[in-house]
Design a protein around this motif. Structure first.
Motif, mmCIF file in Angstrom:
data_model
loop_
_atom_site.group_PDB
_atom_site.id
_atom_site.type_symbol
_atom_site.label_atom_id
_atom_site.label_comp_id
_atom_site.label_asym_id
_atom_site.label_seq_id
_atom_site.Cartn_x
_atom_site.Cartn_y
_atom_site.Cartn_z
ATOM 1 N N ASP A 1 11.939 31.418 5.834
ATOM 2 C CA ASP A 1 13.128 32.279 5.870
ATOM 3 C C ASP A 1 14.257 31.734 5.000
ATOM 4 O OD1 ASP A 1 11.855 34.031 7.594
ATOM 5 O OD2 ASP A 1 12.732 33.140 9.405
ATOM 6 N N VAL A 2 14.502 30.433 5.078
ATOM 7 C CA VAL A 2 15.572 29.828 4.280
ATOM 8 C C VAL A 2 15.241 29.930 2.795
ATOM 9 C CG1 VAL A 2 16.811 27.687 3.757
ATOM 10 C CG2 VAL A 2 16.335 28.299 6.137
ATOM 11 N N ALA B 1 13.385 32.177 1.353
ATOM 12 C CA ALA B 1 13.533 33.589 0.969
ATOM 13 C C ALA B 1 15.004 33.963 0.811
ATOM 14 C CB ALA B 1 12.864 34.485 2.002
ATOM 15 N N GLU B 2 15.842 33.496 1.730
ATOM 16 C CA GLU B 2 17.275 33.808 1.646
ATOM 17 C C GLU B 2 17.880 33.225 0.370
ATOM 18 O OE1 GLU B 2 21.513 32.796 3.864
ATOM 19 O OE2 GLU B 2 19.643 32.462 4.962
ATOM 20 N N LEU B 3 17.561 31.975 0.080
ATOM 21 C CA LEU B 3 18.078 31.344 -1.138
ATOM 22 C C LEU B 3 17.575 32.062 -2.387
ATOM 23 C CD1 LEU B 3 17.718 27.601 -0.166
ATOM 24 C CD2 LEU B 3 19.869 28.759 -0.703
ATOM 25 N N SER B 4 16.315 32.464 -2.366
ATOM 26 C CA SER B 4 15.722 33.139 -3.522
ATOM 27 C C SER B 4 16.388 34.481 -3.793
ATOM 28 C CB SER B 4 14.224 33.342 -3.304
ATOM 29 O OG SER B 4 13.573 32.087 -3.223
ATOM 30 N N GLU B 5 16.901 35.122 -2.754
ATOM 31 C CA GLU B 5 17.560 36.415 -2.907
ATOM 32 C C GLU B 5 19.009 36.276 -3.377
ATOM 33 O OE1 GLU B 5 16.249 39.499 -2.676
ATOM 34 O OE2 GLU B 5 14.330 38.450 -2.495
ATOM 35 N N HIS B 6 19.566 35.093 -3.274
ATOM 36 C CA HIS B 6 20.962 34.873 -3.671
ATOM 37 C C HIS B 6 21.059 34.930 -5.186
ATOM 38 C CE1 HIS B 6 24.822 32.895 -4.190
ATOM 39 N NE2 HIS B 6 25.064 33.231 -2.937
ATOM 40 N N LEU C 1 25.929 29.944 2.784
ATOM 41 C CA LEU C 1 24.502 29.642 2.887
ATOM 42 C C LEU C 1 24.208 28.662 4.015
ATOM 43 C CD1 LEU C 1 23.649 29.268 -0.906
ATOM 44 C CD2 LEU C 1 22.889 31.104 0.610
ATOM 45 N N ASP D 1 23.302 29.098 8.019
ATOM 46 C CA ASP D 1 21.956 29.365 8.530
ATOM 47 C C ASP D 1 21.593 28.278 9.537
ATOM 48 O OD1 ASP D 1 19.079 29.368 8.816
ATOM 49 O OD2 ASP D 1 19.024 30.684 7.071
#
Length: 151
Positions: free
Chosen positions: A80-81, A83-88, A122, A125
């Motif tokens: 999840d982390v 994926a979240e970073l990759s979307e930033h 960020l 999280d």
């Protein structure tokens, strides 16, 4: 001409000029335009060449701060982390790694205030247990690709 190493030569030519025309590549490699087109299609189909993009100098566009984030995360939160970073949008690189940290992410920011605000957001999280941020002082080499060896 023999087609030995043609794919590697084609990749090397495109690394030098990603906007080269099929005709100019054919002339440089001493093969037909059809041969270049077919090999290029094969390289794209195999995922070896994944696209053609400009090299952007973010510093010249006002993104003067590059930060390297090293993160430790809860084992179950890694996906999840990441994926979240990759979307930033300002994170240009995100790696899952071995060693003391689980994730290394590289981001481009307009200034330190922008960096601080984005990183604080960020780091809200709950899956992130520890972080270490380094600011790049001088990029000695950045986003460079290398020519392939010809066998």
């Amino acid at each position: 001409m023999t087609y030995e190493n043609l794919d590697r030569k084609l990749v090397n030519s495109l690394l030098g000029d990603g906007r080269a025309s099929l005709r100019s590549l054919a002339e440089e490699l001493d093969v037909s335009v059809t041969t270049v087109s077919n090999h290029l299609s094969d390289l794209e189909d195999q995922g070896i060449i994944r696209g053609y993009t400009p090299k952007v100098d973010y510093d010249k566009l006002g993104y003067d701060v590059t930060a390297i984030l090293q993160l430790k995360v809860e084992g179950t939160a890694l996906e999840d982390v990441t994926a979240e970073l990759s979307e930033h949008r300002q994170m240009v690189t995100v790696y899952e790694v071995t060693g003391d940290h689980d994730i290394i992410a590289i981001g481009k920011f307009e200034d330190t205030d922008d960096m601080n605000a984005e990183i604080k957001t960020l780091l809200n999280d709950p899956g992130i247990t520890e972080s270490n941020t380094s600011v790049v002082l001088n990029p000695a080499k950045e986003h460079e690709q290398f020519d392939l060896d010809l066998e």
